[in-house]
Design a protein around this motif. Sequence first.
Motif, short mmCIF file in Angstrom:
data_model
loop_
_atom_site.label_atom_id
_atom_site.label_comp_id
_atom_site.label_asym_id
_atom_site.label_seq_id
_atom_site.Cartn_x
_atom_site.Cartn_y
_atom_site.Cartn_z
N UNK A 58 -64.85 40.40 6.70
CA UNK A 58 -64.35 41.40 7.19
C UNK A 58 -62.92 41.86 7.03
N UNK A 59 -62.09 40.89 6.85
CA UNK A 59 -60.69 41.35 6.49
C UNK A 59 -60.03 41.35 7.84
N UNK A 60 -60.94 41.26 8.92
CA UNK A 60 -60.06 41.38 10.04
C UNK A 60 -59.05 40.17 10.41
N UNK A 61 -59.47 39.16 10.11
CA UNK A 61 -58.47 38.02 10.20
C UNK A 61 -57.13 38.22 9.53
N UNK A 62 -57.25 38.58 8.31
CA UNK A 62 -56.01 38.84 7.52
C UNK A 62 -55.25 39.98 8.17
N UNK A 63 -55.82 40.94 8.71
CA UNK A 63 -55.23 42.15 9.08
C UNK A 63 -54.37 41.54 10.35
N UNK A 64 -55.04 41.02 11.33
CA UNK A 64 -54.42 40.04 12.46
C UNK A 64 -53.35 39.22 12.14
N UNK A 65 -53.32 38.51 10.96
CA UNK A 65 -52.51 37.80 10.39
C UNK A 65 -51.28 38.59 9.82
N UNK A 66 -51.32 39.47 9.30
CA UNK A 66 -50.29 40.36 8.67
C UNK A 66 -49.61 41.13 10.01
N UNK A 67 -50.43 41.42 10.91
CA UNK A 67 -49.86 42.29 12.27
C UNK A 67 -48.79 41.27 12.84
N UNK A 68 -49.33 39.79 13.30
CA UNK A 68 -48.59 39.03 13.79
C UNK A 68 -47.32 38.70 13.19
N UNK A 69 -47.30 38.44 11.65
CA UNK A 69 -46.24 38.20 10.85
C UNK A 69 -45.18 39.42 10.93
N UNK A 70 -45.76 40.53 10.94
CA UNK A 70 -44.63 41.53 11.45
C UNK A 70 -44.11 41.66 12.68
N UNK A 71 -44.86 41.42 13.63
CA UNK A 71 -44.32 41.28 14.93
C UNK A 71 -43.42 40.24 15.07
N UNK A 72 -43.65 39.05 14.45
CA UNK A 72 -43.06 37.86 14.66
C UNK A 72 -41.45 38.12 13.88
N UNK A 73 -41.56 38.72 12.58
CA UNK A 73 -40.30 39.28 12.15
C UNK A 73 -39.59 40.13 13.06
N UNK A 74 -40.19 41.19 13.48
CA UNK A 74 -39.33 42.31 14.33
C UNK A 74 -38.58 41.39 15.65
#
Length: 93
Positions: A58-74
Amino acid sequence: VSVGKQDYERRKLIEKEARKVRTQIEKQEALIEEFEAKIAAIDKMLADPHNHSEKVASGELFQEYETFKKQLEEAMHHWETLHILLEEVQDQI
């Protein structure tokens, strides 16, 4: 008011500010650890897509992954900013 008392009061205020910044740093570090753990969990799921095929497809996992990566960077950027602020505050002592 004596100069010594003024210096003492100023130092107390600076130390209070430094404690506040240290507390914020600790909160950011906890947040960073949380994001890193979430990313690691997703990495583990992606390493074994057969058990998580629905989320992977579904791509849900990749979306979560990208969201967490962005939040980690911030969070890391904010952590770095807080460390710079702490150094500036400590330089005033």
